[in-house]
Write a protein that holds these residues in place. Structure first.
Motif, mmCIF file in Angstrom:
data_model
loop_
_atom_site.group_PDB
_atom_site.id
_atom_site.type_symbol
_atom_site.label_atom_id
_atom_site.label_comp_id
_atom_site.label_asym_id
_atom_site.label_seq_id
_atom_site.Cartn_x
_atom_site.Cartn_y
_atom_site.Cartn_z
ATOM 1 N N ARG A 27 33.824 -0.278 -88.114
ATOM 2 C CA ARG A 27 32.394 -0.445 -88.374
ATOM 3 C C ARG A 27 31.876 -1.714 -87.728
ATOM 4 N N HIS A 58 27.958 -2.650 -90.674
ATOM 5 C CA HIS A 58 27.439 -1.521 -91.448
ATOM 6 C C HIS A 58 28.231 -1.411 -92.740
ATOM 7 N N PRO A 59 27.608 -0.932 -93.830
ATOM 8 C CA PRO A 59 28.378 -0.774 -95.079
ATOM 9 C C PRO A 59 29.576 0.145 -94.891
ATOM 10 N N GLU A 62 32.183 4.875 -98.861
ATOM 11 C CA GLU A 62 32.803 4.997 -100.178
ATOM 12 C C GLU A 62 33.824 6.144 -100.127
ATOM 13 N N ARG A 83 39.211 -1.542 -98.201
ATOM 14 C CA ARG A 83 38.303 -2.397 -97.445
ATOM 15 C C ARG A 83 38.449 -2.110 -95.957
ATOM 16 N N ASP A 110 35.052 -5.452 -91.167
ATOM 17 C CA ASP A 110 33.703 -5.426 -90.599
ATOM 18 C C ASP A 110 33.689 -6.107 -89.240
ATOM 19 N N PRO A 146 22.205 0.959 -94.943
ATOM 20 C CA PRO A 146 22.049 -0.136 -95.918
ATOM 21 C C PRO A 146 20.853 0.010 -96.838
ATOM 22 N N PRO A 178 21.191 -4.481 -105.095
ATOM 23 C CA PRO A 178 22.300 -3.798 -104.407
ATOM 24 C C PRO A 178 23.496 -3.525 -105.309
ATOM 25 N N LEU A 236 24.948 0.075 -106.049
ATOM 26 C CA LEU A 236 26.305 0.468 -105.673
ATOM 27 C C LEU A 236 27.032 1.102 -106.853
#
Length: 697
Positions: free
Chosen positions: A454, A457-458, A461, A473, A476, A505, A515, A519
Motif C-alpha cells: 500500500r 492508504h488504509p 480489514e 499490519r 505502509d 480513507p 475515525p 473503525l
C-alpha cells in the motif's frame, strides 16, 4: 439673560460646523432663550410665544428623559456632548423615521465667566446614516453570500441578508437550466423561459404569501417588470404598486397576494453574471417608506454579487456532472468473472476527490484487488483516476509483485506529472495527478496466499471465517507521485471463507470525524460471516455514511475461496529432454479426466514447447502444472529468472519458433517471476458446452 456676544458666538460656531435643522439656546433650567427659525418642532411659532418655555415642551422629538439629564449635566459640569444619536419622525415628514445628531455645549459669559446656559445643536444625518447602513449591508453580503457552491443555498443567503435590512420580503427565481449546470446564451430571455422559485423570505413570516411556493416552476408573462428586467438586465422600480394595474392584470395570482399584504413598492433586479442572465430577485416593502433610487442601487448591487456566486455554483455543478460522467466511463461498470473471490463493492460519489477501484483477474486462478484515491477534484481528478486504473491494468498484466507495481506506478506518475503541467482557472500551474493513495493485493486461489502492498492508504480489514478480525499490519509506503519509493509488500495465508475489506480513507471520516469509533463500527459490521459480501458491503455503508460525504467513499469486499484440489494437476520432471513425451502423456490423461478432450491437440503442443524451452535454456528441475478454472492454464516453472522473448525466425532458421507457436495457439500467455525462478504460462478458453436440443426421432 445671556450676553448677545456669547449667544451669537455659539450660533456662529454651530452654523460653521454643519447646517443644522435645529439650534436652541437654553438657560440652566433648560428654558428656551433663543432658537433659529428652522428648528424642528417650533417652526411657524412666533418667538415671543416660546421664549422662556421649557425646551421639552417645544421639541419633544429631540428631548426625552435621557437627553434632559445629559443637557443638565452639560450645564453643571461644562463637559460637552458631541454627536448624540436621536431617532424620530418630525412633523414635516411623519411617515419616515429620521436620524438626528445632537450636540450640546455650555455657554459662559464673556465678562464674569458665569454659566449662562446650554447651546443645543441638532443636525439631520438621516441620509448619512442610510448611506452607512447601505455600505454595512453590502459589506455583510460579501461575507455571508456565497459560502457554499450550492445554487439554492446561495439564493437563501441573499434573502437572509436583505430581510429586514433592505426589504420586508424577498423572492428569488432562478432559470431552471442553471440547476443542471447550464446557462442561456447571452442576450434577452425568451418568453418560454422557465424560472424555479428558489428562495423566499418575509418578515413577519406569512404576511406576504408567495404566488409561487419554493421549488415550483413558473413562466413569467410579458410585459411585466419581471420580464422586462430579464430582457434588458436593468433593475425596475415600482414606487406605487397599487397604481400598477396594467401589468398586475397579467398575473392575477401575484396581484392578489401583493394586495393582500398591502405592498407599497417593489424593486426587481436581474441576477446576471458575465453577461449571462441567471434569474431575478424581487424586493417588497410595506412597513416602511417606498424604495428610492438609492435602494434600487443597493438591491442591484446585492443581486449582482449573488449572481456571481450563483454562476460559480452553476459552473461547479456543470464540472461536477461532467466529472461524474467521465468517472462513470472510466470505472468498471461490472466486475469481471473469476472464481478466486466472491467480490462486491459500494461507491458513494461526492463533490471532491475521485476514489477508484478495480478487480483484475490474473492467470493461475489469481486475482488482483485494488482501491485508491486521487487528492484532487473535478475533471482532473476523474481523468487522473482513469489514468491510474489504466496504468494498474497494464502493470498487472506484467505479473509484477505488488511492491514493484507500486514503485512503477509512482515513477510513472512522477514522469507524467512533470512532463505536462496544467493551468488552473486562475492561471497558476497545476502538476499532474500527484498525491494519490493506493492499496494493491494479489490473492492466489490455488494456495490461499495473499500479497499486499500500500501507498499511504488504509490497510484492508481481514476477517476470519468465524467472524474474528485478524490483527495483521500491512507496511505502509509514501503517497504515489512524490518519488519516495521503495514500497514494501507482505504475505499472508488466508483460510477459505476469509473476508477482505478495502476502503477509501473518507469512510472512517463520515461518522462525525471520529475515525476510531468508525473503525470499531466498521469491524462490527464486517464480522458477520453469515452475510453475503453484498449484504456486508451495504450494511457497512448504511451504518457509517450518514450524510453526503465530502470525498468519494469506496468499499470493496471480497470473500476468499480455494480452488478444488482435483482441478489442479502438477508434475515435477528432471532436466532430461526425454521427459517431454512423458509430460505430453500425463497432460493428455488429465484432460480426459476433466472432460476437455477438445483441447488435447493444442494443449499438448503448448506443453511440448514450454517444457522443451525450460529444459533447453534453464536447466534444473522443471515443474508442469495444469489449472482447470474459468480457463485452462498451462504453467511451466524453471529455476532461471531470464524471461523468454518471442522471435520472428527467417525461413532458413532451424529454431526459434517455439514461443511464436505458443503465442499463436494460446489465447493469452506471459511470464512472472518467482522467488526461485520464473513461470511461463499459457491460457486457453474452455470449450462451450453444446446446449442444442437432441434431434427428434
Amino acid at each position: 439673560m445671556p450676553g448677545p456676544d456669547s449667544v451669537d458666538r455659539a450660533v456662529m460656531n454651530a452654523l460653521l460646523t454643519e447646517s443644522p435643522v435645529g439650534l436652541y439656546i437654553v438657560d440652566t433650567d433648560l428654558r428656551l432663550i433663543r432658537f433659529n427659525t428652522a428648528s424642528a418642532g417650533v417652526r411657524g411659532v412666533r418667538g415671543e410665544e416660546v421664549i422662556g418655555r421649557p425646551l421639552r415642551e417645544l421639541a419633544p422629538l429631540l428631548v426625552n428623559d435621557t437627553n434632559e439629564r445629559i443637557l443638565r449635566k452639560v450645564a453643571e459640569t461644562g463637559e460637552p456632548v458631541i454627536d448624540l444619536v436621536q431617532r424620530g419622525s418630525p412633523p414635516s415628514d411623519p411617515e419616515r423615521e429620521h436620524v438626528y445628531s445632537v450636540s450640546a455645549l455650555q455657554l459662559v459669559g464673556s465678562d464674569d465667566q458665569q454659566v449662562i446656559g446650554v447651546a443645543t445643536i441638532v443636525i439631520d444625518v438621516t441620509e448619512r446614516h442610510r448611506a452607512r447602513d447601505r455600505l454595512e449591508l453590502l459589506a455583510r453580503s460579501s461575507a455571508l453570500i456565497g459560502t457554499s457552491l450550492d445554487v439554492t443555498r446561495t439564493a437563501e443567503e441573499l434573502t437572509e441578508v436583505a430581510v429586514p435590512q433592505l426589504a420586508d420580503a424577498v423572492a428569488i427565481d432562478i432559470l431552471d437550466p442553471v440547476f443542471q449546470g447550464y446557462a442561456l446564451a447571452p442576450g434577452p430571455v425568451g418568453d418560454d423561459a422557465t424560472l424555479r422559485r428558489t428562495a423566499f423570505r418575509s418578515e413577519p413570516e406569512g404576511r406576504l404569501q408567495p404566488a409561487f411556493p419554493v421549488g415550483t416552476v413558473n413562466v413569467i408573462s410579458p410585459p411585466t417588470p419581471f420580464s422586462q428586467c430579464l430582457s434588458d438586465l436593468r433593475p425596475r422600480l415600482v414606487r406605487d404598486v397599487e397604481a400598477a394595474e396594467d401589468w398586475l392584470m397579467r398575473e392575477p395570482l401575484r396581484a392578489e397576494r401583493i394586495r393582500a399584504a398591502h405592498v407599497d413598492s417593489l424593486v426587481v433586479a436581474p441576477l446576471a453574471a458575465r453577461g449571462v442572465i441567471l434569474g431575478v430577485a424581487s424586493f417588497y416593502r410595506w412597513r416602511r417608506p417606498e424604495f428610492d433610487e438609492d435602494d434600487v442601487t443597493t438591491a442591484a448591487e446585492l443581486a449582482a454579487r449573488t449572481a456571481v456566486c450563483v454562476d460559480n455554483a452553476r459552473r461547479y455543478t456543470r464540472e461536477s456532472r461532467a466529472a461524474r460522467a467521465l468517472q462513470h466511463t472510466l470505472l468498471p461498470t461490472r466486475l469481471p468473472d473469476q472464481n478466486a473471490v466472491e467480490v462486491s463493492y459500494c461507491h458513494v460519489p461526492a463533490a471532491e476527490a475521485a476514489g477508484w477501484y478495480d478487480v483484475i483477474p490474473l492467470p493461475g486462478a489469481r486475482v488482483a484487488l485494488v482501491v485508491g484515491t486521487v487528492g484532487r477534484d473535478g475533471l482532473r481528478a476523474a481523468a487522473a483516476a482513469g489514468r491510474l486504473r489504466a496504468a494498474v491494468h497494464t502493470l498487472a498484466a506484467l505479473d509484477l509483485p505488488p511492491d514493484e507495481l507500486l514503485a512503477h506506478l509512482d515513477d510513472l506518475m512522477v514522469r507524467l506529472g512533470g512532463a505536462s503541467e496544467e493551468l488552473s482557472d486562475e492561471g497558476t500551474p497545476v502538476r499532474g495527478p500527484s498525491g494519490a493513495t493506493c492499496v494493491y493485493a494479489v490473492y492466489d486461489a490455488t494456495s490461499g496466499e495473499c500479497v499486499f502492498a500500500r501507498a499511504a492508504h488504509p490497510a484492508p480489514e481481514i476477517v476470519h471465517p468465524d467472524g474474528t478480525v485478524a490483527a495483521f499490519r500491512v507496511p505502509d509506503g509514501p503517497r504515489l507521485g512524490l518519488n519516495r519509493a521503495p514500497f514494501e509488500s507482505c504475505r499472508l495465508h488466508l483460510p477459505t471463507g476469509s473476508l477482505l475489506a478495502f476502503y477509501t480513507p473518507e469512510l472512517l471520516r463520515c461518522l462525525h470525524g471520529r475515525p476510531r469509533r468508525s473503525l470499531q463500527r466498521l469491524r462490527r459490521q464486517l464480522a458477520h460471516p453469515e452475510r453475503s459480501v453484498q449484504e456486508t458491503c451495504d450494511a457497512t455503508i448504511y451504518s457509517l455514511v450518514q450524510e453526503r460525504p465530502r470525498k468519494d467513499v469506496v468499499l470493496l469486499t471480497a470473500r476468499t475461496w480455494l480452488l478444488d484440489g482435483d482441478r489442479i494437476a502438477s508434475w515435477t520432471f528432471p532436466d532430461d529432454p526425454a521427459i517431454v513425451a512423458t509430460a505430453r502423456r500425463l497432460a493428455s490423461s488429465q484432460l480426459v479426466t476433466w472432460g476437455l478432450e477438445e483441447l488435447d491437440s493444442t494443449t499438448l503442443l503448448l506443453v511440448s514447447e514450454l517444457v522443451t524451452n525450460a529444459i533447453r535454456y534453464a536447466g534444473g528441475k522443471v515443474r508442469l502444472r495444469l489449472i482447470h478454472d474459468m480457463t485452462l492454464t498451462c504453467e511451466v516453472s524453471d529455476s532461471t529468472s531470464a524471461a523468454p522473448h518471442v522471435r520472428h525466425p527467417r525461413a532458413s532458421d532451424e529454431g526459434g519458433r517455439g514461443l511464436l507457436l505458443v503465442a499463436q495457439l494460446a489465447d493469452r500467455w506471459g511470464t512472472r517471476q518467482t522467488a526461485d525462478g520464473k513461470i511461463v504460462w499459457a491460457e486457453q478458453a474452455l470449450p462451450v458446452p453444446d446446449t442444442a436440443p437432441p434431434p427428434s426421432p
